[in-house]
Design an enzyme around this catalytic site. Sequence first.
Site, PDB file in Angstrom:
ATOM      1  N   SER A 170      25.301  33.562  -6.276  1.00 41.40           N
ATOM      2  CA  SER A 170      24.275  32.447  -5.468  1.00 41.40           C
ATOM      3  C   SER A 170      24.331  30.382  -6.174  1.00 41.40           C
ATOM      4  CB  SER A 170      23.211  33.314  -6.493  1.00 41.40           C
ATOM      5  OG  SER A 170      21.676  31.841  -5.846  1.00 41.40           O
ATOM      6  N   TYR A 197      16.865  34.121 -13.557  1.00 39.61           N
ATOM      7  CA  TYR A 197      18.290  33.920 -11.637  1.00 39.61           C
ATOM      8  C   TYR A 197      18.738  32.980 -12.790  1.00 39.61           C
ATOM      9  CZ  TYR A 197      19.621  34.923  -7.421  1.00 39.61           C
ATOM     10  OH  TYR A 197      20.329  35.274  -6.376  1.00 39.61           O
TER      11      TYR A 197
END
Length: 274
Positions: A152, A165
Amino acid sequence: MAAGSPNAYTPADTRAAVITGADSGIGRATAVRLASHGMDIGITYHCDREGAEATAEEVRGHGRRAVVAAMDLTLLPGAVDVIDQLAEELGRIDVLINNAGTGTATSFLDLDHATVREVVDVDLIGPFLCGQRAARRMIGQGDGGRIVNVTSVHEHQPRVGAAPYCAAKGGLGLLTQVMALELAEHGITVNAVAPGEIATPMTGQEDRDVRAEKRPGIPLGRPGDAREVASVIAFLAGSEGSYVTGASWAVDGGMLRMGPMAGSHLDSDAWRRP
């Protein structure tokens, strides 16, 4: 399997790829793209078997074999047996795409251990163990391979409310580099692809026309399409990416140049003017 079935194995030069979380979004787009490049595909899913079967049908539409299996990366280490299962069904494994992921939108002070553990298991420990299983098989086959870890933009920069995350994706980015160093002697390349905001179920906007969505804080002015990420993954998984390893490829419309917090929160184009 019986000859003539959709998954009948015919020994050939065909390569096989396993893609985790391929029931929708980036995983599905990648499965279809790799099938169009002549690969047989192993598809894992967590809850959405119907979605996984829909992906399999698209793969078969390209004349390639598809096998489907459930995988719950919160149930480690046993869950990664699925990598071996799919490799056996496909006859080999040449490409692993660690795409399955999860996240949370919870402030740091409000996070509980169970939530942190779930996100880190799915987004970091799961890919670690899946990568081990795939790499061991690739080494046994003796002709190299490709591993692509879908991280990401938060591999590189933080976001408020996404502590586990960001920690997991940052860890996966550095794990990618270590894997690249250690597996290079076996002809296995390992790279990361770092998407920004992509129109997928995880962001609540799959099947939208991304050109109609306005994102003033992203230089290209819109979210990305899952197929745009899949095209980069396919390059890294193919022969043309044979001299690329240990790299992280941002597919983010320029978001990292702005910072992910600004890129997703600015509500006007005023920043474009000096």
